[in-house]
Design a protein around this motif. Structure first.
Motif, PDB file in Angstrom:
ATOM      1  N   CYS A   1      27.523  11.178  18.837  1.00 32.35           N
ATOM      2  CA  CYS A   1      27.295  12.608  19.030  1.00 32.35           C
ATOM      3  C   CYS A   1      28.658  13.305  18.991  1.00 32.35           C
ATOM      4  CB  CYS A   1      26.624  12.865  20.379  1.00 32.35           C
ATOM      5  SG  CYS A   1      26.427  14.607  20.777  1.00 32.35           S
ATOM      6  N   SER A   2      28.812  14.281  18.120  1.00 30.96           N
ATOM      7  CA  SER A   2      30.123  14.910  17.968  1.00 30.96           C
ATOM      8  C   SER A   2      30.460  15.801  19.161  1.00 30.96           C
ATOM      9  CB  SER A   2      30.168  15.719  16.672  1.00 30.96           C
ATOM     10  OG  SER A   2      29.164  16.705  16.683  1.00 30.96           O
TER      11      SER A   2
ATOM     12  N   THR B   1      19.737  30.342  10.144  1.00 30.87           N
ATOM     13  CA  THR B   1      20.510  30.844  11.270  1.00 30.87           C
ATOM     14  C   THR B   1      20.893  29.649  12.140  1.00 30.87           C
ATOM     15  OG1 THR B   1      20.526  32.403  13.128  1.00 30.87           O
ATOM     16  CG2 THR B   1      18.437  31.305  12.683  1.00 30.87           C
ATOM     17  N   LYS B   2      21.319  29.897  13.352  1.00 32.56           N
ATOM     18  CA  LYS B   2      21.597  28.812  14.294  1.00 32.56           C
ATOM     19  C   LYS B   2      20.998  29.176  15.640  1.00 32.56           C
ATOM     20  CE  LYS B   2      25.783  26.775  12.368  1.00 32.56           C
ATOM     21  NZ  LYS B   2      26.101  27.562  11.174  1.00 32.56           N
ATOM     22  N   LEU B   3      20.345  28.184  16.232  1.00 31.67           N
ATOM     23  CA  LEU B   3      19.745  28.382  17.548  1.00 31.67           C
ATOM     24  C   LEU B   3      20.631  27.729  18.605  1.00 31.67           C
ATOM     25  CD1 LEU B   3      15.988  27.391  17.053  1.00 31.67           C
ATOM     26  CD2 LEU B   3      16.773  29.561  17.997  1.00 31.67           C
TER      27      LEU B   3
ATOM     28  N   PRO C   1      13.754  20.972  17.028  1.00 31.01           N
ATOM     29  CA  PRO C   1      12.931  19.831  17.417  1.00 31.01           C
ATOM     30  C   PRO C   1      12.852  19.727  18.928  1.00 31.01           C
ATOM     31  CG  PRO C   1      15.099  19.090  16.766  1.00 31.01           C
ATOM     32  CD  PRO C   1      15.057  20.579  16.509  1.00 31.01           C
ATOM     33  N   PHE C   2      11.889  18.971  19.390  1.00 36.91           N
ATOM     34  CA  PHE C   2      11.698  18.807  20.836  1.00 36.91           C
ATOM     35  C   PHE C   2      12.953  18.217  21.477  1.00 36.91           C
ATOM     36  CE2 PHE C   2      10.095  16.364  24.516  1.00 36.91           C
ATOM     37  CZ  PHE C   2       9.669  17.447  25.260  1.00 36.91           C
ATOM     38  N   ASN C   3      13.501  17.189  20.845  1.00 37.79           N
ATOM     39  CA  ASN C   3      14.729  16.567  21.358  1.00 37.79           C
ATOM     40  C   ASN C   3      15.904  16.947  20.474  1.00 37.79           C
ATOM     41  OD1 ASN C   3      14.277  15.031  23.729  1.00 37.79           O
ATOM     42  ND2 ASN C   3      13.021  13.627  22.503  1.00 37.79           N
ATOM     43  N   ALA C   4      16.434  18.112  20.657  1.00 35.53           N
ATOM     44  CA  ALA C   4      17.577  18.506  19.849  1.00 35.53           C
ATOM     45  C   ALA C   4      18.786  17.694  20.299  1.00 35.53           C
ATOM     46  CB  ALA C   4      17.855  19.994  20.019  1.00 35.53           C
TER      47      ALA C   4
ATOM     48  N   CYS D   1      21.951  19.719  23.854  1.00 35.77           N
ATOM     49  CA  CYS D   1      21.900  18.340  23.395  1.00 35.77           C
ATOM     50  C   CYS D   1      21.047  17.517  24.361  1.00 35.77           C
ATOM     51  CB  CYS D   1      23.315  17.760  23.307  1.00 35.77           C
ATOM     52  SG  CYS D   1      23.339  16.015  22.829  1.00 35.77           S
ATOM     53  N   ALA D   2      20.053  16.822  23.816  1.00 34.22           N
ATOM     54  CA  ALA D   2      19.141  16.048  24.655  1.00 34.22           C
ATOM     55  C   ALA D   2      19.844  14.878  25.314  1.00 34.22           C
ATOM     56  CB  ALA D   2      17.964  15.555  23.810  1.00 34.22           C
ATOM     57  N   ARG D   3      21.014  14.483  24.786  1.00 36.70           N
ATOM     58  CA  ARG D   3      21.733  13.356  25.362  1.00 36.70           C
ATOM     59  C   ARG D   3      22.703  13.782  26.456  1.00 36.70           C
ATOM     60  NH1 ARG D   3      21.784  12.098  19.689  1.00 36.70           N
ATOM     61  NH2 ARG D   3      23.553  13.464  19.581  1.00 36.70           N
ATOM     62  N   CYS D   4      23.463  14.843  26.171  1.00 37.79           N
ATOM     63  CA  CYS D   4      24.555  15.193  27.080  1.00 37.79           C
ATOM     64  C   CYS D   4      24.352  16.522  27.801  1.00 37.79           C
ATOM     65  CB  CYS D   4      25.873  15.227  26.315  1.00 37.79           C
ATOM     66  SG  CYS D   4      25.873  16.417  24.963  1.00 37.79           S
ATOM     67  N   GLY D   5      23.361  17.286  27.377  1.00 33.72           N
ATOM     68  CA  GLY D   5      23.102  18.550  28.053  1.00 33.72           C
ATOM     69  C   GLY D   5      24.052  19.669  27.684  1.00 33.72           C
ATOM     70  N   ILE D   6      24.961  19.409  26.730  1.00 32.66           N
ATOM     71  CA  ILE D   6      25.900  20.443  26.307  1.00 32.66           C
ATOM     72  C   ILE D   6      25.240  21.325  25.248  1.00 32.66           C
ATOM     73  CG2 ILE D   6      28.126  20.873  25.165  1.00 32.66           C
ATOM     74  CD1 ILE D   6      29.089  18.225  26.413  1.00 32.66           C
ATOM     75  N   GLU D   7      25.470  22.616  25.358  1.00 33.58           N
ATOM     76  CA  GLU D   7      24.863  23.530  24.399  1.00 33.58           C
ATOM     77  C   GLU D   7      25.598  23.479  23.062  1.00 33.58           C
ATOM     78  OE1 GLU D   7      24.311  28.046  24.688  1.00 33.58           O
ATOM     79  OE2 GLU D   7      22.797  27.233  26.052  1.00 33.58           O
ATOM     80  N   PHE D   8      24.862  23.515  21.977  1.00 30.37           N
ATOM     81  CA  PHE D   8      25.485  23.519  20.653  1.00 30.37           C
ATOM     82  C   PHE D   8      24.621  24.351  19.714  1.00 30.37           C
ATOM     83  CE2 PHE D   8      22.707  20.799  18.076  1.00 30.37           C
ATOM     84  CZ  PHE D   8      21.884  20.280  19.056  1.00 30.37           C
ATOM     85  N   PRO D   9      25.226  24.859  18.617  1.00 30.87           N
ATOM     86  CA  PRO D   9      24.444  25.656  17.672  1.00 30.87           C
ATOM     87  C   PRO D   9      23.622  24.756  16.748  1.00 30.87           C
ATOM     88  CG  PRO D   9      26.765  25.654  17.054  1.00 30.87           C
ATOM     89  CD  PRO D   9      26.655  24.788  18.281  1.00 30.87           C
ATOM     90  N   PHE D  10      22.330  24.799  16.864  1.00 26.97           N
ATOM     91  CA  PHE D  10      21.452  23.973  16.037  1.00 26.97           C
ATOM     92  C   PHE D  10      21.158  24.716  14.730  1.00 26.97           C
ATOM     93  CE2 PHE D  10      17.356  22.588  14.450  1.00 26.97           C
ATOM     94  CZ  PHE D  10      17.487  21.212  14.487  1.00 26.97           C
ATOM     95  N   PRO D  11      21.519  24.113  13.579  1.00 28.74           N
ATOM     96  CA  PRO D  11      21.306  24.825  12.321  1.00 28.74           C
ATOM     97  C   PRO D  11      19.826  24.917  11.959  1.00 28.74           C
ATOM     98  CG  PRO D  11      22.266  22.653  11.931  1.00 28.74           C
ATOM     99  CD  PRO D  11      22.124  22.793  13.413  1.00 28.74           C
TER     100      PRO D  11
END
Ligand SMILES: [Zn+2]
Length: 184
Positions: free
Chosen positions: A148-149, A59-61, A135-138, A65-75
């Motif tokens: 980072c895309s 699924t996707k969570l 992961p802790f640092n997604a 993003c630990a770098r930019c704070g933007i939300e993204f779908p983590f596979p």
């Protein structure tokens, strides 16, 4: 979603639960909302009381993003192998007293989950697998330049865990390091 282990034939039984069939829609809702998911697993009796569970869930969570704070779908693409054993009586403070859905047994040992009265709560198990998958640092996926895309921050050579193998259901064992110390 619960499974009656008594109904599983000797040769085992395979299951396919996805968004369409809906078994997990409610239990995963707090983690993934309406994001599609797909779980395949196989349960096989090992003897009269213990079972082996193997499978995957994809699924996707929604992660930040630990770098930019933007939300993204983590596979999420987690594999699991678990032994299902009857619920034990745990004397307080015993080494098994904390064993629950995810095992606290040593890292190299099998993962063990308990079932209660022939019933294994597969829904709750998979909820935990998905909850532990990020992961802790997604961090967002890298683009072709190694940036980072999502936020375009260069990440090449940095130890973000996006491309690493999925951690699956293994919890970190604080004592794992002790196993490598030889005592003469
Ligand atoms: Zn980013």
């Amino acid at each position: 979603m619960k499974i009656n282990l008594m109904e599983i034939p000797e040769e085992g039984r395979s299951y396919h639960w996805d968004t369409q069939s809906g078994e997990l829609n409610q239990i995963l809702n707090d983690l993934i909302g309406k994001t599609p998911h797909e779980a395949e697993f196989f349960i096989k009796p090992l003897n009269s009381r213990d079972f082996e569970l193997t499978g995957t869930i994809k699924t996707k969570l929604p992660e930040t993003c630990a770098r930019c704070g933007i939300e993204f779908p983590f596979p999420v693409n987690s594999k699991y192998r678990e032994f299902l054993i009857p619920k034990q009586d745990h004397p307080r403070g015993s080494k098994y007293s904390k064993v629950n859905h995810i095992s606290d047994l040593p890292e190299d040992g099998p993962d063990v989950s308990e079932y209660d009265g022939h019933i294994f709560d597969m829904g709750e198990f998979l909820h935990e697998v998905v909850a532990l998958a990020a992961p802790f640092n997604a961090a967002g996926p890298e683009d072709e330049n190694g940036d980072c895309s999502i936020c375009k921050i260069p990440v090449k050579g940095q130890s973000f865990s996006y491309d690493e193998e999925m951690p699956g259901v293994k919890p970190t064992n604080p004592f794992g390091v002790l196993k490598n110390i030889k005592i003469n």
